[in-house]
Write an enzyme that holds these catalytic residues in place. Structure first.
Site, PDB file in Angstrom:
ATOM      1  CG  HIS A 224      -1.670   1.047   1.916  1.00  0.00           C
ATOM      2  ND1 HIS A 224      -2.275   1.992   1.020  1.00  0.00           N
ATOM      3  CD2 HIS A 224      -1.293   1.627   3.039  1.00  0.00           C
ATOM      4  CE1 HIS A 224      -2.308   2.990   1.792  1.00  0.00           C
ATOM      5  NE2 HIS A 224      -1.309   2.639   3.106  1.00  0.00           N
ATOM      6  CE1 TYR A 258      -2.447   6.927   5.547  1.00  0.00           C
ATOM      7  CE2 TYR A 258      -3.969   5.639   3.593  1.00  0.00           C
ATOM      8  CZ  TYR A 258      -2.696   6.127   5.040  1.00  0.00           C
ATOM      9  OH  TYR A 258      -2.533   4.749   4.780  1.00  0.00           O
ATOM     10  CG  ASP A 548     -30.485 -19.658  18.464  1.00  0.00           C
ATOM     11  OD1 ASP A 548     -29.371 -19.153  17.381  1.00  0.00           O
ATOM     12  OD2 ASP A 548     -31.818 -18.643  18.182  1.00  0.00           O
TER      13      ASP A 548
END
Ligand code: FAD
Ligand code: THG
Length: 819
Positions: A224, A258, A548
């Site tokens: 990256h 960013y 469950d």
């Protein structure tokens, strides 16, 4: 007897945090080893820019991030900061993104993080490098900020060392020692270190470390890009060398970018490039030094070029700027984006905590420490547990393809139902060919192809009575949805439908110790007659709901367990006694299941069988071995959609024949094939919870509305003690059923819920209730929000009025289902 001897592999942000969390809990025999030099080992942490944005769609991931913020805020190294709480700003340059920011603001609110959507001018005030004319708004989270990862590891290793931990750099682990199914230590380049517990925090080296004991670690190392500009006049004089940054950290998701400040320079991270998978074998061997960091690959400028252009568009001051340095940094991606936490299935005491960002590092470390010390993490971890994956999902090719897709989609606007593009069709039920003929719209889950509706039923929509007519939905709620679901729900409630239940996880628990195991692990009485089916909960030691289940006693020593996923398989297998008295087998793939449900279901099976399907001789929650259309079938009379009918199980080879027989006979009774969209709506109307979405280990049975499934008269079962003193009357919060007042506004899940204007809870599942003619939602709310309470659900930037109602909404007297 002191605390156990723990070896942590990896002194990055995760391993160091773990040493801190363990020693904080009094475990003082902790050794951290790293192949690289300390404190900067050459792993991903060594050069991480450390942006911490807490907001995510996942409650768990946000909780892990928020803990990281809180913890790092309290750290320093000789007075220098470890967390600089500059705030976080995500900007929108498209209307779609602006809407998405509102959705994200909703998640933040649901998970308890303060966040505001703000106007362009306010964005530019907070971050003056922004051109307000280029943006439509922003999401501002004041508590986000920068983690100085390279300093955090120093602060934490000092603290852990003061409590007795030992750190050894330049010590590579080359083998994991084990004996009798338990880990006994690690072999390093400088000798063996004995251990009772080994935790691999090896970051993107995780797969190699796992391979040392044959454990699959489904992550992919990807490069990256991160670049830093030369000095920017606009930043000169703003920050000191030590403060580094003053503007909020910035995300520009529309262009996969960013930004953060480095004193008078700007750092730019980009996900805008092609995925660049890294083969660990290609990394340079030899000694790791601060100049030769294996996690830093050479910057490939041509990959960064488009990102640089887009950066200039957002931040005009970059137009005259140039890039000073850059690198392609390596870190981990996974098939679903979540981290990997868990113990080896084969070697007890060998754990992993990998594919973790700096953002979640302290939270993950605390969770692992709690698992090791207390046996349970306070933050729910099912989305982080390495055993959430199915066998087929551990294949390296699958991991590579899906992890790359996650890289590409990292900042995309993803719908909750958004299907994987590839790989698809990797697991199909025996009915798949028929479903395709009927125009099934498939979505994917855990590798399974599952029909959501069938185009073949499109013609039924026009036949719907007025009160069943589907209502228009907004564009977002209409995505991956079809009005055909209304017709499928209608036919299920009024005639009969076939549902493919094959992907439902099924375990066969058998052997002389099977009954005792099930008695110990579940809340219900299991010593019942052969043929009994029991709905039960599996609790953890703190009384939290870990699953469950339906348990069918097929013979004296054979039980079929209907479960929720691979975590149940992993849990049962671990809990089974080691003396061989119980076998736990995953029989899902070798079998298949059709849910045949609706008031006319009995007519269909009766016509195809000599067995007795009358109510007198085949009661609700009983099972029987029968023949249907010549096919041997285990029939269980229960229904998650809340209608008369059976789950019909057979082996995979017989599946198609069973489908065809039911289909042919069903024509006279109005049968249709129906999909998950209708299924999910019907189960909510009937009040049936979906584990993992509606309730998790964070909730006790009474809060979840499942107190009826707990049999306290039973002597001993896991979690029983924790329930002492708790009842329906004492709980402080509850899973409540809501109906939307306007009868048409559908929400999709995870939205915040407000009472008297204050956020007090969040939606779990939601759907349009076709039988009741209004959208319904389940939500966690304070117990004070009793039936009749008016609430508001935030959907994007709107508030939708809803009311707490008594449930179930359909067949509360069980007249239809017991007919
Ligand atoms: P690492 O730091 O890699 O630590 C693993 C350690 O294990 C290494 O020190 C390695 O030497 C050691 N090890 C491996 N094999 C062995 C062995 N056989 N024997 C001994 N030791 C071994 N995250 C964020 O949250 N925010 C960001 O802004 C951010 N930006 C990033 C930007 C870039 C360019 C990159 C590359 C990553 C970024 N990340 C960010 C991700 C983040 O850096 C990582 O996810 C995180 O640092 C991983 O920490 P770790 O402790 O798991 O791994
Ligand atoms: N079928 C089977 N197993 C399953 C599911 C299923 N296991 C996992 C998951 N789904 C479990 N969830 C439920 C939820 C409700 C019911 C069954 C499975 C159910 N409940 C009755 C009720 O609440 O009225 C129980 C009544 C009773 O206890 O007798 O039917 O779909 N095989």
């Amino acid at each position: 007897m002191g605390s156990p001897r723990v070896v942590i592999i990896g002194a990055g942000i995760v391993g160091t945090n773990l040493a801190d969390e363990l020693t904080a809990r009094g475990w003082d025999q902790v050794t951290v080893v790293d192949q690289g030099p300390l404190p900067l080992t050459g792993g991903s942490t060594s050069h991480a820019p450390g942006l911490v944005f807490q907001t995510t769609p996942s409650k768990t991931m946000t909780a892990l991030a928020s803990y990281t913020v809180d913890k790092f805020k309290g750290l320093d190294v000789d007075g220098e900061w470890c967390f600089n709480q500059v705030g976080g700003l995500e900007v929108a340059t498209t209307p779609q993104r602006l809407a998405e920011l509102h959705r994200r603001q909703g998640w933040a609110t649901s998970w308890g993080v303060d966040a505001r959507v703000i106007e362009p001018e306010e964005c530019a005030k907070l971050h003056p490098l922004l051109d307000p004319k280029r943006i439509l708004g922003g999401l501002y989270v004041e508590t986000d900020g920068l983690a100085k990862a390279s300093r955090v590891v120093v602060a934490l290793s000092r603290r852990a060392q003061a409590r007795g931990a030992e750190f050894r750099g330049s010590t590579k682990v080359v083998g994991i020692e084990h004996s009798g199914g338990r880990v006994t230590g690690v072999t390093t380049t400088t000798g063996v270190i004995p251990a009772d517990i080994v935790v691999s925090c090896g970051g993107f080296w995780g797969p190699d470390l796992g391979a040392l004991i044959g454990m699959d670690v489904p992550l992919l190392p990807l490069a990256h890009q991160y670049a830093t500009t030369h000095q920017l006049p606009e930043l000169v004089g703003r920050n000191t060398q030590s403060s580094e940054a003053g503007f909020p950290i910035l995300r520009h998701q529309d262009q996969d970018l960013y930004f953060r400040e480095h004193v008078d320079r700007l750092g730019i991270g980009s996900y805008a490039h092609r995925p660049m998978p890294v083969d660990l074998r290609d990394l340079p061997g030899g000694e790791i030094t601060s100049d030769a960091m294996p996690s830093m690959l050479t910057f490939t400028e041509e990959d960064f070029a488009p990102a640089w252009e887009k950066s200039k568009e957002l931040l005009p001051c970059l137009r005259d700027a140039t890039i000073e340095t850059g690198f392609n940094g390596i870190f981990s991606f996974t098939p679903d984006g979540g981290p990997l936490i868990g113990e080896s299935p084969d070697v007890a005491g060998f754990w992993i905590a990998e594919a973790v960002w700096v953002t979640h590092s302290a939270g993950v470390a605390r969770a692992v420490a709690q698992l090791l010390v207390d046996g349970r993490s306070e933050v729910e971890l099912h989305g982080c547990d390495v055993h959430r994956f199915e066998e087929i999902q551990l294949d390296p090719q699958y991991v590579s393809e899906t992890s790359q897709q996650n890289f590409v989609e990292i900042y995309d606007i993803l719908h909750p139902l958004q299907p994987k593009e590839s790989p698809r069709d990797i697991r199909v039920s025996p009915f798949h060919v028929r479903q395709k003929e009927l125009g099934a719209m498939f979505l994917e889950s855990h590798g399974w192809e599952r029909p959501h509706w069938f185009e073949a039923n499109a013609g039924l929509v026009a036949q719907l009575p007025p009160e069943w007519q589907p209502k228009p939905r907004d564009e977002w709620a209409a995505k991956f949805h079809s009005p055909i679901a209304a017709a499928e729900a209608w036919r299920t409630r009024t005639a009969v439908a076939m549902y493919d239940m094959t992907p439902l996880k099924r375990l066969e628990v058998s052997g002389p110790g099977a009954l005792a195991l099930l008695e110990r692990l579940t809340t219900a009485k299991m010593d019942k007659s052969i043929g009994a089916v029991t709905y039960a909960l599996a609790l953890d030691a703190a009384g939290g709901v870990r699953s469950d289940l339906t348990v069918a006693r097929l013979s004296e020593n054979t039980f079929q367990v209907g479960a929720n996923g691979n975590l149940d398989m992993d849990y049962f297998r671990r809990q089974a006694p080691t003396d061989g008295s119980v076998s736990v087998r995953d029989i899902t793939g070798g079998t298949c299941c059709i849910g045949l449900w609706g008031p006319r279901a009995r007519e269909v099976v009766t016509a195809l069988s000599r067995d007795d399907f009358t109510n007198e001789n085949f009661k609700y929650f009983r099972s029987k071995q029968v023949r249907i259309g010549g096919v041997p079938v285990t029939a269980m009379r229960l229904s998650y959609v809340g209608e008369l009918g059976w789950e019909l199980y057979t082996s995979a080879d017989n599946g198609l024949r069973l489908w065809d027989a039911l289909w042919a006979e069903g024509q006279r009774h109005g049968v249709i094939a129906a999909g998950r969209a209708a299924f999910n709506s019907l189960r909510m109307e009937k009040g049936y919870r979906s584990w993992g979405t509606d309730m998790t280990t964070e909730h006790n049975p009474y809060e979840a509305g499942l107190g009826f499934a707990v049999r306290l008269q039973k002597e001993e079962f896991l979690g029983r003690d924790a329930l002492a003193g708790i009842s329906d009357d004492t709980v402080q919060r509850r899973l409540a059923c809501l109906v939307v007042d306007d009868g048409s506004s559908v929400v999709l899940g995870s939205e915040p819920v407000f009472v008297d204007g204050a956020p007090v809870g969040y939606v779990t599942s939601a759907s349009f209730g076709h039988t009741v003619g209004a959208p319904i939602a389940y939500a966690w709310l304070p117990a004070t929000a009793v039936v009749g309470t008016g609430v508001e659900i935030q959907y994007f930037d709107r508030r939708i009025a809803a009311t707490v109602v008594a449930e179930p909404l359909v067949d509360p007297e069980m007249k239809k289902i017991r007919a």
